[in-house]
Design an enzyme around this catalytic site. Structure first.
Site, PDB file in Angstrom:
ATOM      1  N   GLY B 312       0.834  -1.201   0.000  1.00  0.00           N
ATOM      2  CA  GLY B 312       0.000   0.000   0.000  1.00  0.00           C
ATOM      3  C   GLY B 312       0.860   1.238   0.000  1.00  0.00           C
ATOM      4  N   GLU B 313       0.341   2.324   0.601  1.00  0.00           N
ATOM      5  CA  GLU B 313       1.006   3.638   0.679  1.00  0.00           C
ATOM      6  C   GLU B 313       1.439   4.163  -0.697  1.00  0.00           C
ATOM      7  OE1 GLU B 313       5.668   3.209   2.089  1.00  0.00           O
ATOM      8  OE2 GLU B 313       4.207   2.631   3.593  1.00  0.00           O
ATOM      9  N   GLY B 314       0.800   3.697  -1.753  1.00  0.00           N
ATOM     10  CA  GLY B 314       1.116   4.168  -3.105  1.00  0.00           C
ATOM     11  C   GLY B 314       2.364   3.547  -3.701  1.00  0.00           C
TER      12      GLY B 314
END
Lengths: 352, 352
Positions: B312-314
């Site tokens: 996640g987190e881009g």
């Protein structure tokens, strides 16, 4: 960028000496790999959450022989040569395009130029006697042993002090034909299994290309003494140079990113001698050239990207460089749980 | 980087107004796409040889509405929020980790920081009232309609003048549980089909997570009025913000790169309203979270990368940005056959 320089080529290179290097290949640096694994487990992310990026960081550490690994001076080396087998009409482009594309590289107009700019890589183009193509391998050996040794040694010059990653690529009208014949000789199967459209032959022209590959393999097959001899009989100067560069990178602790079909076939000459010889090599992408997937199975490599590219000139390796740089940057730059005061999972990292 | 600012959030955002935008989505700019196709055929490479990179350049031109497309100001926007459903023990990490990771982003210690440095992207982290999590969706709706409208509007602020590509990501302990429930409500199937390890639950803990997802879907299913209502009942503030950002990017002609599971589920709320609503979005990678592949089939997207990432987190979107930048650089920077005086194939480009 450099161009061929007779003084650099090493006219006295000895094939036996080069073969001798294959008997003393350095292995991975286990201490660096272990340090990478240990640090990976402490970085601020769930264990394993960066997937293949974590394995890439460990691979780079192991083969650079240092921790943390670096990606500060990547080089893209493109070897260009011409092929006598183009006389058989195997490519829709004339052989003059090899030199025209080298000029395009030198002026910054090719795909690989843009990719090197995008990923801050140094581009070196190695022009290999473009007015002296190899001989047509359906009539005899593509090159002499001395030519092969010189080309291998020339390729080795692409590995210089300070380079931390090496992407390899090629340019040579006719070289997917040469690569197909070489792969067929090294790994068996039929000419049809290894021959594809290259820059874009189809239908009758593809059937004719398959027949040329089959003829070449049939002419030489029984006489091939070892994988280097297959390279001499069926390969090309740029393919020999790539094999030399892969070998020199192993000796010089520079991890390698291979490009597509012709580039991977060139490297696989070393694999045919010693299956561990490409352990320091990553295959950057799976080419749309159909023989590439078969080859990757034969040499046991999982490509990093699968984008339907089939351009050569190091382009797939250079795109993959962006992923490898990403992996090394995360590994080297992320904070640990302790540094960031982030709570680790209650049951400890990696336990679930 | 910015943090949440009440003034920016738009406290008077109206959900009906936002829904109204969905009825007037701009389409691709066909003239720019056509210009991209025309130029692609004249660049110094065999037709199609850059594979998916060629399609990416055309996609960027079509959705930026200009030719050539640009990748000069990419932004990575990460939305962070907390989830009441964490009270059900669905994550191995405590909810405090959301704020700790936001602090890590702000200090530059997370994976996405390194990836933004590697690919020259601006990072913006949007912290969404971390001390006010959504409610536990197994007991009632996760949020009220006004909260959802505010979060959607807040997400829309990530699209600002001058941005040419937008990568989206999220951070929120518990949000793969919320995403699984939302996906199940939007696309059907069983809770088990959509629920995976997230940051790392397995065995009994995974079975418990599946039961929580099933409970939430069962509680709300019959009452869900439309996809936005599913988001309100089962989603999270960061997921609503991502949906808002995707919508604003469409209005503002900014192509989007989506990240992994939670991010793609958030965007798929718009797809459930209008299947063309994500045509300006690329999915950067296929997450190792098993529901992601199923979701990508449901929304008809082929991910660019498949690297086993699940952070996640881009992060996956930011790695994919390197490929998108490569594609745009090749398209914009390469010489044409005429410019480079390279001979085109005898039978014309693209004819074989």
């Amino acid at each position: 960028m450099t161009s061929a320089n007779e003084a650099e080529i090493g006219p006295n290179a000895d094939l036996d000496e080069i073969k001798g290097l294959m008997r003393a290949l350095p292995g991975p640096e286990e201490a660096a790999a272990e340090a990478a694994r240990a640090r990976e487990g402490r970085l601020t992310k769930p264990a394993g959450a960066l997937g293949r990026l974590e394995a890439l960081a460990e691979w780079a550490a192991a083969w650079q022989g240092r921790h943390p690994p670096r990606a500060d001076r990547p080089r893209v080396a493109v070897f260009a040569a011409n092929h006598g087998v183009t006389a058989r009409g195997v490519s829709p482009y004339p052989p003059e395009v090899t030199a025209q594309m080298v000029a395009n590289f030198q002026r910054g107009g090719a795909a690989v130029n843009q990719l090197c700019l995008t990923h801050d890589a140094e581009l070196r183009v190695y022009e290999m006697a473009l007015d002296h193509p190899t001989d047509d391998f359906t009539a005899g050996a593509a090159m002499g042993e001395a030519d092969a040794a010189t080309a291998l040694a020339y390729g080795m010059t692409a590995v210089e002090e300070g380079i931390d990653l090496l992407c390899l690529g090629e340019m040579g009208i006719g070289n997917t034909t040469s690569a197909a014949a070489l792969a067929c000789a090294l790994f068996g199967g039929e000419a049809r299994d290894w021959t594809g459209p290259g820059t874009g032959v189809a239908g009758d022209a593809l059937e004719a290309k398959i027949r040329v590959v089959a003829e070449g393999v049939a002419l030489h097959k029984d006489a091939i003494a070892d994988p280097f001899d297959a390279l001499i009989r069926l390969g090309g100067l740029e393919l020999a140079a790539i094999a030399g560069a892969v070998l020199a990178a192993r000796m010089g602790r520079v991890p390698v990113i291979l490009d597509g079909y012709a580039c991977s076939v060139a490297a696989s000459v070393l694999h045919a001698v010693d299956p561990s010889a490409l352990d320091h090599c990553l295959v950057g992408h799976c080419s749309a050239e159909p023989g590439h997937r078969r080859l990757l199975q034969a040499i046991g490599k999982e490509p990093l990207l699968d984008l339907g590219m089939r351009l050569g000139e190091g382009s797939g390796a250079a795109v993959a460089l962006g992923v490898v740089k990403s992996a090394i940057a995360c590994h080297a730059g992320m904070a640990t749980f302790e540094e960031a005061a982030v709570s680790d999972r209650a049951d400890g990292p990696g336990s679930g």
